[in-house]
Design an enzyme around this catalytic site. Structure first.
Site, PDB file in Angstrom:
ATOM      1  N   LYS A 272       0.832  -1.197   0.000  1.00  0.00           N
ATOM      2  CA  LYS A 272       0.000   0.000   0.000  1.00  0.00           C
ATOM      3  C   LYS A 272       0.873   1.257   0.000  1.00  0.00           C
ATOM      4  O   LYS A 272       2.091   1.171   0.230  1.00  0.00           O
ATOM      5  CB  LYS A 272      -0.938  -0.053   1.210  1.00  0.00           C
ATOM      6  CG  LYS A 272      -1.956  -1.211   1.142  1.00  0.00           C
ATOM      7  CD  LYS A 272      -2.785  -1.303   2.409  1.00  0.00           C
ATOM      8  CE  LYS A 272      -3.831  -2.398   2.323  1.00  0.00           C
ATOM      9  NZ  LYS A 272      -4.628  -2.507   3.577  1.00  0.00           N
TER      10      LYS A 272
ATOM     11  N   TYR B  98     -12.037  -2.776  -3.650  1.00  0.00           N
ATOM     12  CA  TYR B  98     -12.590  -2.931  -2.303  1.00  0.00           C
ATOM     13  C   TYR B  98     -14.121  -2.944  -2.300  1.00  0.00           C
ATOM     14  O   TYR B  98     -14.745  -2.618  -1.288  1.00  0.00           O
ATOM     15  CB  TYR B  98     -12.073  -1.807  -1.392  1.00  0.00           C
ATOM     16  CG  TYR B  98     -10.666  -2.055  -0.875  1.00  0.00           C
ATOM     17  CD1 TYR B  98     -10.373  -3.165  -0.085  1.00  0.00           C
ATOM     18  CD2 TYR B  98      -9.627  -1.169  -1.153  1.00  0.00           C
ATOM     19  CE1 TYR B  98      -9.080  -3.392   0.403  1.00  0.00           C
ATOM     20  CE2 TYR B  98      -8.334  -1.391  -0.665  1.00  0.00           C
ATOM     21  CZ  TYR B  98      -8.080  -2.508   0.114  1.00  0.00           C
ATOM     22  OH  TYR B  98      -6.814  -2.738   0.607  1.00  0.00           O
TER      23      TYR B  98
ATOM     24  N   PHE C 247     -15.514   2.777   7.108  1.00  0.00           N
ATOM     25  CA  PHE C 247     -14.148   3.205   6.781  1.00  0.00           C
ATOM     26  C   PHE C 247     -13.859   3.168   5.278  1.00  0.00           C
ATOM     27  O   PHE C 247     -12.736   3.450   4.861  1.00  0.00           O
ATOM     28  CB  PHE C 247     -13.120   2.338   7.535  1.00  0.00           C
ATOM     29  CG  PHE C 247     -13.241   0.846   7.284  1.00  0.00           C
ATOM     30  CD1 PHE C 247     -12.678   0.260   6.154  1.00  0.00           C
ATOM     31  CD2 PHE C 247     -13.918   0.028   8.176  1.00  0.00           C
ATOM     32  CE1 PHE C 247     -12.779  -1.107   5.915  1.00  0.00           C
ATOM     33  CE2 PHE C 247     -14.028  -1.348   7.954  1.00  0.00           C
ATOM     34  CZ  PHE C 247     -13.457  -1.917   6.815  1.00  0.00           C
TER      35      PHE C 247
ATOM     36  N   ARG D  66      -1.106 -14.652   3.963  1.00  0.00           N
ATOM     37  CA  ARG D  66      -1.817 -13.930   5.036  1.00  0.00           C
ATOM     38  C   ARG D  66      -1.070 -14.080   6.363  1.00  0.00           C
ATOM     39  O   ARG D  66      -1.060 -13.161   7.174  1.00  0.00           O
ATOM     40  CB  ARG D  66      -3.245 -14.470   5.177  1.00  0.00           C
ATOM     41  CG  ARG D  66      -4.112 -14.264   3.942  1.00  0.00           C
ATOM     42  CD  ARG D  66      -4.737 -12.911   3.852  1.00  0.00           C
ATOM     43  NE  ARG D  66      -5.777 -12.726   4.840  1.00  0.00           N
ATOM     44  CZ  ARG D  66      -6.560 -11.656   4.883  1.00  0.00           C
ATOM     45  NH1 ARG D  66      -6.400 -10.666   3.991  1.00  0.00           N
ATOM     46  NH2 ARG D  66      -7.473 -11.534   5.807  1.00  0.00           N
TER      47      ARG D  66
ATOM     48  N   THR E 206      -5.089  -8.080  10.348  1.00  0.00           N
ATOM     49  CA  THR E 206      -5.467  -6.793   9.741  1.00  0.00           C
ATOM     50  C   THR E 206      -5.114  -5.608  10.640  1.00  0.00           C
ATOM     51  O   THR E 206      -4.565  -4.615  10.169  1.00  0.00           O
ATOM     52  CB  THR E 206      -6.991  -6.784   9.461  1.00  0.00           C
ATOM     53  OG1 THR E 206      -7.319  -7.930   8.688  1.00  0.00           O
ATOM     54  CG2 THR E 206      -7.411  -5.525   8.737  1.00  0.00           C
TER      55      THR E 206
ATOM     56  N   ARG F 175       2.975  -6.760   9.238  1.00  0.00           N
ATOM     57  CA  ARG F 175       2.243  -5.720   9.990  1.00  0.00           C
ATOM     58  C   ARG F 175       2.692  -5.676  11.447  1.00  0.00           C
ATOM     59  O   ARG F 175       2.748  -4.605  12.057  1.00  0.00           O
ATOM     60  CB  ARG F 175       0.739  -5.977   9.893  1.00  0.00           C
ATOM     61  CG  ARG F 175       0.164  -5.647   8.508  1.00  0.00           C
ATOM     62  CD  ARG F 175      -1.245  -6.177   8.394  1.00  0.00           C
ATOM     63  NE  ARG F 175      -1.892  -5.811   7.141  1.00  0.00           N
ATOM     64  CZ  ARG F 175      -2.957  -6.445   6.661  1.00  0.00           C
ATOM     65  NH1 ARG F 175      -3.480  -7.469   7.322  1.00  0.00           N
ATOM     66  NH2 ARG F 175      -3.504  -6.067   5.520  1.00  0.00           N
TER      67      ARG F 175
ATOM     68  N   ASN G 294      -1.770  -0.044   7.247  1.00  0.00           N
ATOM     69  CA  ASN G 294      -1.201  -1.354   7.583  1.00  0.00           C
ATOM     70  C   ASN G 294      -0.335  -1.973   6.484  1.00  0.00           C
ATOM     71  O   ASN G 294      -0.202  -3.187   6.374  1.00  0.00           O
ATOM     72  CB  ASN G 294      -2.293  -2.311   8.081  1.00  0.00           C
ATOM     73  CG  ASN G 294      -3.361  -2.561   7.038  1.00  0.00           C
ATOM     74  OD1 ASN G 294      -3.314  -2.001   5.945  1.00  0.00           O
ATOM     75  ND2 ASN G 294      -4.317  -3.410   7.361  1.00  0.00           N
TER      76      ASN G 294
ATOM     77  N   HIS H  96      -1.588  -5.480   1.482  1.00  0.00           N
ATOM     78  CA  HIS H  96      -2.830  -6.245   1.274  1.00  0.00           C
ATOM     79  C   HIS H  96      -2.468  -7.624   0.727  1.00  0.00           C
ATOM     80  O   HIS H  96      -1.552  -7.748  -0.081  1.00  0.00           O
ATOM     81  CB  HIS H  96      -3.720  -5.534   0.249  1.00  0.00           C
ATOM     82  CG  HIS H  96      -4.742  -6.444  -0.372  1.00  0.00           C
ATOM     83  ND1 HIS H  96      -5.937  -6.736   0.233  1.00  0.00           N
ATOM     84  CD2 HIS H  96      -4.724  -7.171  -1.526  1.00  0.00           C
ATOM     85  CE1 HIS H  96      -6.624  -7.591  -0.529  1.00  0.00           C
ATOM     86  NE2 HIS H  96      -5.903  -7.870  -1.604  1.00  0.00           N
TER      87      HIS H  96
ATOM     88  N   GLU I  83      -8.853 -10.779  -7.992  1.00  0.00           N
ATOM     89  CA  GLU I  83      -7.955  -9.632  -7.869  1.00  0.00           C
ATOM     90  C   GLU I  83      -6.834  -9.669  -8.916  1.00  0.00           C
ATOM     91  O   GLU I  83      -6.466  -8.632  -9.472  1.00  0.00           O
ATOM     92  CB  GLU I  83      -7.377  -9.581  -6.449  1.00  0.00           C
ATOM     93  CG  GLU I  83      -8.440  -9.214  -5.418  1.00  0.00           C
ATOM     94  CD  GLU I  83      -8.012  -9.365  -3.961  1.00  0.00           C
ATOM     95  OE1 GLU I  83      -8.848  -9.078  -3.083  1.00  0.00           O
ATOM     96  OE2 GLU I  83      -6.863  -9.756  -3.691  1.00  0.00           O
TER      97      GLU I  83
HETATM   98  P1  RTP Z   1      -6.514  -6.289   3.116  1.00  0.00           P
HETATM   99  O1  RTP Z   1      -7.776  -6.547   2.305  1.00  0.00           O
HETATM  100  O2  RTP Z   1      -5.966  -4.913   2.957  1.00  0.00           O
HETATM  101  O3  RTP Z   1      -5.495  -7.382   2.995  1.00  0.00           O
HETATM  102  O4  RTP Z   1      -6.968  -6.336   4.617  1.00  0.00           O
HETATM  103  P2  RTP Z   1      -7.759  -7.440   5.347  1.00  0.00           P
HETATM  104  O5  RTP Z   1      -8.324  -8.474   4.421  1.00  0.00           O
HETATM  105  O6  RTP Z   1      -6.812  -7.932   6.394  1.00  0.00           O
HETATM  106  O7  RTP Z   1      -8.922  -6.605   5.979  1.00  0.00           O
HETATM  107  P3  RTP Z   1     -10.329  -6.119   5.362  1.00  0.00           P
HETATM  108  O8  RTP Z   1     -11.348  -6.349   6.399  1.00  0.00           O
HETATM  109  O9  RTP Z   1     -10.540  -6.651   3.994  1.00  0.00           O
HETATM  110  O10 RTP Z   1     -10.090  -4.556   5.283  1.00  0.00           O
HETATM  111  C1  RTP Z   1      -9.381  -3.997   4.216  1.00  0.00           C
HETATM  112  C2  RTP Z   1      -8.556  -2.868   4.713  1.00  0.00           C
HETATM  113  O11 RTP Z   1      -9.409  -1.837   5.212  1.00  0.00           O
HETATM  114  C3  RTP Z   1      -8.757  -1.141   6.260  1.00  0.00           C
HETATM  115  N1  RTP Z   1      -9.593  -1.198   7.452  1.00  0.00           N
HETATM  116  N2  RTP Z   1      -9.808  -0.168   8.208  1.00  0.00           N
HETATM  117  N3  RTP Z   1     -10.746   1.549  10.242  1.00  0.00           N
HETATM  118  C4  RTP Z   1     -11.103   0.277  10.283  1.00  0.00           C
HETATM  119  O12 RTP Z   1     -11.783  -0.206  11.149  1.00  0.00           O
HETATM  120  C5  RTP Z   1     -10.611  -0.572   9.202  1.00  0.00           C
HETATM  121  N4  RTP Z   1     -10.903  -1.853   9.049  1.00  0.00           N
HETATM  122  C6  RTP Z   1     -10.261  -2.242   7.933  1.00  0.00           C
HETATM  123  C7  RTP Z   1      -7.433  -1.838   6.513  1.00  0.00           C
HETATM  124  O13 RTP Z   1      -6.410  -1.101   5.826  1.00  0.00           O
HETATM  125  C8  RTP Z   1      -7.635  -3.198   5.888  1.00  0.00           C
HETATM  126  O14 RTP Z   1      -6.414  -3.783   5.496  1.00  0.00           O
END
Ligand code: RTP
Length: 149
Positions: free
Chosen positions: A10, A50, A58, A86, A92, A103, A113, A116, A127
Site C-alpha cells: 500500500k 474494495y 471506513f 496472510r 489486519t 504488519r 497497515n 494487502h 484480484e
Molecule cells: P486487506 O484486504 O488490505 O489485505 O486487509 P484485510 O483483508 O486484512 O482486511 P479487510 O477487512 O478486507 O479490510 C481492508 C482494509 O481496510 C482497512 N480497514 N480499516 N478503520 C477500520 O476499522 C478498518 N478496518 C479495515 C485496513 O487497511 C484493511 O487492510
C-alpha cells in the site's frame, strides 16, 4: 496451475521504503514471483478492488488512502500461498498482528497497515484478473526440483 495470490504494498509501504523488505519475505519463503508493477490507482479502480467493503464506515477513508500514492502490485505463486501469504502479512489490525509478521513488525494503525493480501483462492483469482488483465509472467525455475518436496 499452482496456487497464486495477489499482494499489494500500500502507499504507506512504498513511502516508507518497505518494498524490498516485503519482496524479500515472500522470495526467501520460497514463493515464485509472477507479476510486479508500481502504479498509481484511480479512485474508481480502488472502489472496485474494495467493492465488498463499500458499506463499511471506513470505506471512503480506505479508498482515499489507497489512491494517495503509488502501490506495488504483485502476484506470488506456490503451495498454499494464499493462506501462508496472510500469515506472513499478519492480522489486519497491527495491534493484533504478531511480531515477525509484516504488519506486526512495521505497522501500528489499521488504516496504515502497509500491505494487502488476498483472503481466499477465489478472491485471489478475481484480484489478479483485475490488477493484471495483461496476464502474468510465465517462467520456469532453473532450481533443481529436489528443492521442493
Ligand atoms: P486487506 O484486504 O488490505 O489485505 O486487509 P484485510 O483483508 O486484512 O482486511 P479487510 O477487512 O478486507 O479490510 C481492508 C482494509 O481496510 C482497512 N480497514 N480499516 N478503520 C477500520 O476499522 C478498518 N478496518 C479495515 C485496513 O487497511 C484493511 O487492510
Amino acid at each position: 496451475m499452482a496456487e497464486q495470490t495477489f499482494i499489494m504494498i500500500k502507499p504507506d509501504g512504498v513511502q516508507r521504503g518497505l518494498v524490498a523488505e516485503v519482496i524479500a519475505r515472500f522470495e526467501k519463503k520460497g514463493f515464485t514471483l509472477r507479476g510486479l508493477k508500481l502504479q498509481n490507482v484511480e479512485q474508481a479502480f480502488a472502489e472496485k478492488h474494495y467493492e465488498d467493503l463499500s458499506s463499511k464506515p471506513f470505506f471512503h477513508g480506505l479508498v482515499h488512502y489507497i489512491i494517495s500514492g503509488p502501490v506495488v502490485a504483485m502476484v506470488w505463486e506456490g503451495k498454499s500461498v494464499v493462506t501462508t501469504g496472510r500469515t506472513i502479512i499478519g492480522a489486519t489490525n497491527p495491534a493484533q498482528s504478531a511480531p515477525g509478521t509484516i504488519r506486526g513488525d512495521y505497522a501500528i494503525d489499521i488504516g496504515r497497515n502497509v500491505i494487502h493480501g488476498s483472503d481466499s483462492v477465489e478472491s485471489a483469482q478475481k484480484e489478479i484478473a483485475l490488477w493484471f488483465p495483461e496476464g502474468t509472467v510465465q517462467w520456469k525455475s532453473s532450481l533443481h526440483p529436489w528443492i521442493n518436496e
